[in-house]
Design a protein around this motif. Structure first.
Motif, PDB file in Angstrom:
ATOM      1  N   GLU A 178       0.840  -1.197   0.000  1.00  0.00           N
ATOM      2  CA  GLU A 178       0.000   0.000   0.000  1.00  0.00           C
ATOM      3  C   GLU A 178       0.875   1.246   0.000  1.00  0.00           C
ATOM      4  N   LEU A 179       0.536   2.204  -0.876  1.00  0.00           N
ATOM      5  CA  LEU A 179       1.265   3.462  -0.955  1.00  0.00           C
ATOM      6  C   LEU A 179       0.273   4.602  -1.128  1.00  0.00           C
ATOM      7  N   ALA A 180       0.419   5.638  -0.309  1.00  0.00           N
ATOM      8  CA  ALA A 180      -0.424   6.829  -0.417  1.00  0.00           C
ATOM      9  C   ALA A 180       0.460   8.066  -0.422  1.00  0.00           C
ATOM     10  N   ASP A 185      -2.855   5.474  -3.618  1.00  0.00           N
ATOM     11  CA  ASP A 185      -3.704   6.649  -3.385  1.00  0.00           C
ATOM     12  C   ASP A 185      -2.910   7.900  -3.750  1.00  0.00           C
ATOM     13  N   LEU A 186      -3.335   8.576  -4.818  1.00  0.00           N
ATOM     14  CA  LEU A 186      -2.698   9.814  -5.268  1.00  0.00           C
ATOM     15  C   LEU A 186      -3.690  10.971  -5.225  1.00  0.00           C
ATOM     16  N   LEU A 237      -7.641   8.608  -7.593  1.00  0.00           N
ATOM     17  CA  LEU A 237      -7.162   9.831  -8.247  1.00  0.00           C
ATOM     18  C   LEU A 237      -8.116  10.992  -7.997  1.00  0.00           C
ATOM     19  N   HIS A 238      -8.893  10.914  -6.943  1.00  0.00           N
ATOM     20  CA  HIS A 238      -9.876  11.969  -6.725  1.00  0.00           C
ATOM     21  C   HIS A 238      -9.197  13.301  -6.356  1.00  0.00           C
ATOM     22  N   ASP A 293     -11.163   5.460  -8.442  1.00  0.00           N
ATOM     23  CA  ASP A 293     -11.881   6.613  -7.911  1.00  0.00           C
ATOM     24  C   ASP A 293     -11.434   7.867  -8.655  1.00  0.00           C
ATOM     25  N   LEU A 294     -12.342   8.432  -9.457  1.00  0.00           N
ATOM     26  CA  LEU A 294     -12.074   9.669 -10.202  1.00  0.00           C
ATOM     27  C   LEU A 294     -12.913  10.825  -9.676  1.00  0.00           C
ATOM     28  N   SER A 295     -13.520  10.682  -8.531  1.00  0.00           N
ATOM     29  CA  SER A 295     -14.437  11.694  -8.012  1.00  0.00           C
ATOM     30  C   SER A 295     -13.732  13.036  -7.808  1.00  0.00           C
TER      31      SER A 295
END
Length: 437
Positions: free
Chosen positions: A170-172, A196-197, A224-225, A249-251
């Motif tokens: 996992e990488l954020a 998570d970017l 990518l929200h 996730d493009l929100s």
């Protein structure tokens, strides 16, 4: 060298001049927080040894950049290995990368699986050669609101860390003004499952280089929200080489649906978040094997799509005037339509909605005729209306029921019996026909 000093040097943060704070251990939560730990109060870090989560907040590491760090003896290694700490949080500190590179190897003697940096500044460059071939137990790494040199040009550092990073799951990297991610870096993360970017500055043109051939081969979840993404087609092209991608996730990006797009999404994609993307129509193509689709908080007037595998559809906070055709989603079990412009539920749709497990249609301007009130009452009686019933279901019309709770509207025979309605209409039509003759 004592365990306390090891933790202090390898993980600790030092006190700003003139402050004297210490560590506080919450035994119930097994959580320990150290504020501006100093050499004078180093003894208080002993409290953290039984903790599973240790947080260090504030400090000044620059003056310790030249501090000699010796190799550990066997007893110290054994003691570190006995600790139960599995997560370390480091916040609000300036981190010289040369010092970080020198102490990172201490983690190889621990069971720490999660490492998080919050509101930190990474300064300078580090010599990571000591980490060549090193394994670390850390499986989850996160950076939130951090400042550092651009990732481009740091490929050598990632190469030295490749044995560890190749096992990271996992990488954020969030809220850190990231504009690009070099292809070579993505290829290092061979086992990464979640990336998570969110809340960065990634644009349409930055995705294809980041997710190039061979990068992130095991990636399943990508967020990518809240970036600077605009083109639905460009995003599709940017992630089409991720063979294992299941959740995207493009929100909170202002997307434009390109009508001529021919890009094919990864066939593995099952959960797709397009909420709050400014869409006024459903973009095409959609991933063919979707199970969960969230297009809430947009400007959709109609949804006319067919997805045979779809199980959950979220369309709340749109401009829909009618319920989408449920027959297009044979596996659907959840449908949310709150805060739209739906006035009634046709009888045939009520029967189909009755097959679902979770239906939400609150905060719509219902016309409380038979199909408006009776249909909702029938769904509620079957236990299919979710959160919001009955308080968030009110009549908008007719006048005599305006403001009433839908649950309290009487389902009279006149309004609900089709024969009682059809017969007067037929008589009226017959009279009009005679008058015309």
């Amino acid at each position: 060298m004592s365990v306390a000093v090891l933790l202090f040097l390898g993980l600790g943060l030092l006190e700003a001049e003139g402050r004297r704070n210490r560590c506080f251990f919450n035994r119930t939560q097994e959580y320990c927080v150290c504020h501006n730990l100093s050499e004078e109060t180093i003894g208080s870090i002993i409290q953290c040894l039984p903790a599973t989560v240790v947080e260090f907040q504030g400090g000044d590491l620059e003056k310790y950049m030249a501090f000699p760090i010796r190799d550990l003896d066997s007893s110290a290694i054994e003691t570190l290995g006995s600790l139960s700490i599995h997560k370390i949080i480091i916040g609000n500190v300036l981190v010289p990368q040369i010092l970080l590179a020198r102490v990172l190897r201490f983690f190889s003697y621990t069971h720490v699986q999660e490492l998080a940096f919050e509101s930190c500044i990474f300064q300078g460059t580090g010599d990571w050669s000591d980490m060549d071939g090193q394994n670390l137990p850390i499986l989850s790494l996160s950076f939130h609101n951090v400042t550092s040199a651009p990732l481009t040009g740091q490929e050598q550092a990632f190469s030295s860390l490749s044995r560890w990073l190749g096992t990271l799951e996992e990488l954020a990297v969030t809220s850190s003004r990231v504009t690009s991610l070099p292809c070579a870096i993505g290829r290092v993360f061979r086992a990464l499952r979640s990336l998570d970017l969110a809340q960065n500055s990634l644009g349409d043109g930055s995705l294809s280089p980041a997710f190039c051939q061979g990068a992130f081969p095991q990636l399943q979840e990508l967020s990518l929200h809240d970036n600077n993404l605009r083109s639905y087609h460009s995003v599709c092209e940017g992630v089409e080489l991720l063979p294992e991608l299941q959740q995207l996730d493009l929100s909170h990006n202002e997307l434009v649906a390109d009508p001529s797009s021919s890009c094919q999404w990864p066939a593995s994609l099952q959960r797709f978040n397009l909420s709050s993307t400014g869409l006024d129509e459903v973009p095409t193509p959609l991933p063919p094997n979707l199970e969960v689709l969230d297009m809430s908080h947009n400007h959709l007037h109609a949804v006319d799509i067919s997805l045979s595998s779809l199980k959950k559809l979220f369309l709340n906070q749109n401009l829909l005037q009618a319920v989408p055709c449920i027959r297009n989603y044979p596996k659907l079990d959840t449908l949310h339509l709150d805060n739209n412009s739906i006035t009634e539920l046709p009888r045939d749709e009520v029967k189909l909605l009755g097959r679902l497990q979770d239906v939400a249609v609150a905060e719509n301007p219902f016309s409380c005729s038979c199909s408006g009130a009776g249909g909702l009452q029938a769904l509620a009686a079957m236990g299919h209306l979710g959160q919001g019933w009955p308080g968030d279901y009110r009549c908008h019309s007719p006048a005599q029921y305006q403001g009433w709770l839908v649950a309290q509207v009487p389902a009279s025979v006149l309004h609900c019996d089709p024969a009682a309605v059809v017969a007067p209409v037929c008589v009226a039509l017959a009279l009009l026909g005679l008058a015309g003759a």
